[in-house]
Design a protein around this motif. Structure first.
Motif, PDB file in Angstrom:
ATOM      1  N   ALA A  45       0.809  -1.221   0.000  1.00  0.00           N
ATOM      2  CA  ALA A  45       0.000   0.000   0.000  1.00  0.00           C
ATOM      3  C   ALA A  45       0.847   1.278   0.000  1.00  0.00           C
ATOM      4  N   PRO A  46       1.899   1.396   0.831  1.00  0.00           N
ATOM      5  CA  PRO A  46       2.698   2.620   0.792  1.00  0.00           C
ATOM      6  C   PRO A  46       3.387   2.847  -0.560  1.00  0.00           C
ATOM      7  N   SER A  47       3.864   1.768  -1.178  1.00  0.00           N
ATOM      8  CA  SER A  47       4.513   1.899  -2.487  1.00  0.00           C
ATOM      9  C   SER A  47       3.519   2.354  -3.548  1.00  0.00           C
ATOM     10  N   ILE A  48       2.326   1.798  -3.514  1.00  0.00           N
ATOM     11  CA  ILE A  48       1.291   2.194  -4.467  1.00  0.00           C
ATOM     12  C   ILE A  48       0.904   3.647  -4.243  1.00  0.00           C
ATOM     13  N   GLN A  49       0.793   4.052  -2.972  1.00  0.00           N
ATOM     14  CA  GLN A  49       0.440   5.434  -2.657  1.00  0.00           C
ATOM     15  C   GLN A  49       1.517   6.400  -3.131  1.00  0.00           C
ATOM     16  N   ARG A  50       2.793   6.047  -2.928  1.00  0.00           N
ATOM     17  CA  ARG A  50       3.889   6.910  -3.404  1.00  0.00           C
ATOM     18  C   ARG A  50       3.860   7.031  -4.919  1.00  0.00           C
ATOM     19  N   PHE A  51       3.612   5.917  -5.623  1.00  0.00           N
ATOM     20  CA  PHE A  51       3.532   5.948  -7.077  1.00  0.00           C
ATOM     21  C   PHE A  51       2.395   6.851  -7.543  1.00  0.00           C
ATOM     22  N   LEU A  52       1.228   6.703  -6.932  1.00  0.00           N
ATOM     23  CA  LEU A  52       0.086   7.524  -7.333  1.00  0.00           C
ATOM     24  C   LEU A  52       0.314   8.998  -7.003  1.00  0.00           C
ATOM     25  N   ASP A  53       0.973   9.271  -5.875  1.00  0.00           N
ATOM     26  CA  ASP A  53       1.298  10.659  -5.522  1.00  0.00           C
ATOM     27  C   ASP A  53       2.271  11.270  -6.524  1.00  0.00           C
ATOM     28  N   SER A  54       3.296  10.494  -6.916  1.00  0.00           N
ATOM     29  CA  SER A  54       4.252  11.026  -7.881  1.00  0.00           C
ATOM     30  C   SER A  54       3.611  11.215  -9.249  1.00  0.00           C
ATOM     31  N   LEU A  55       2.701  10.318  -9.605  1.00  0.00           N
ATOM     32  CA  LEU A  55       1.974  10.463 -10.872  1.00  0.00           C
ATOM     33  C   LEU A  55       1.096  11.715 -10.845  1.00  0.00           C
ATOM     34  N   ALA A  56       0.402  11.936  -9.734  1.00  0.00           N
ATOM     35  CA  ALA A  56      -0.436  13.128  -9.603  1.00  0.00           C
ATOM     36  C   ALA A  56       0.404  14.400  -9.641  1.00  0.00           C
ATOM     37  N   ASN A  57       1.557  14.384  -8.988  1.00  0.00           N
ATOM     38  CA  ASN A  57       2.441  15.551  -9.020  1.00  0.00           C
ATOM     39  C   ASN A  57       2.970  15.805 -10.427  1.00  0.00           C
ATOM     40  N   SER A  58       3.281  14.749 -11.154  1.00  0.00           N
ATOM     41  CA  SER A  58       3.758  14.912 -12.531  1.00  0.00           C
ATOM     42  C   SER A  58       2.683  15.501 -13.416  1.00  0.00           C
ATOM     43  N   ILE A  59       1.462  15.011 -13.271  1.00  0.00           N
ATOM     44  CA  ILE A  59       0.342  15.539 -14.059  1.00  0.00           C
ATOM     45  C   ILE A  59       0.088  16.992 -13.680  1.00  0.00           C
ATOM     46  N   ASN A  60       0.191  17.299 -12.390  1.00  0.00           N
ATOM     47  CA  ASN A  60      -0.019  18.656 -11.915  1.00  0.00           C
ATOM     48  C   ASN A  60       1.043  19.617 -12.455  1.00  0.00           C
ATOM     49  N   GLY A  61       2.252  19.095 -12.689  1.00  0.00           N
ATOM     50  CA  GLY A  61       3.349  19.927 -13.166  1.00  0.00           C
ATOM     51  C   GLY A  61       3.297  20.229 -14.656  1.00  0.00           C
ATOM     52  N   ILE A  62       2.451  19.551 -15.392  1.00  0.00           N
ATOM     53  CA  ILE A  62       2.332  19.783 -16.837  1.00  0.00           C
ATOM     54  C   ILE A  62       1.632  21.122 -17.074  1.00  0.00           C
ATOM     55  N   GLN A  63       2.282  21.947 -17.860  1.00  0.00           N
ATOM     56  CA  GLN A  63       1.715  23.259 -18.169  1.00  0.00           C
ATOM     57  C   GLN A  63       1.367  23.309 -19.650  1.00  0.00           C
ATOM     58  N   PHE A  64       0.202  23.827 -19.922  1.00  0.00           N
ATOM     59  CA  PHE A  64      -0.257  23.905 -21.316  1.00  0.00           C
ATOM     60  C   PHE A  64      -0.025  25.283 -21.869  1.00  0.00           C
TER      61      PHE A  64
END
Length: 64
Positions: A45-64
């Protein structure tokens, strides 16, 4: 917390739509929900949560 709540809401909506459209029956849906519930209590669970958090941060960092 806001991201995980949003993901749960989104996945819940997708699950309802799939069940209503007939693409997913109730049995497999319950199995998938129980799998996710029990997976959350494992050591992964912690590994999955870290992966999803990093994915969300990456998506959040995308600027259009």
């Amino acid at each position: 917390m806001a991201i995980s709540l949003s993901v749960v809401l989104l996945l819940g909506i997708v699950l309802v739509v799939l069940m209503k459209s007939g693409a997913l029956r109730a049995g497999p849906a319950v199995t998938a929900v129980l799998f996710g519930f029990f997976l959350a209590s494992t050591g992964m669970a912690p590994s999955i949560q870290r992966f999803l958090d990093s994915l969300a941060n990456s998506i959040n960092g995308i600027q259009f």
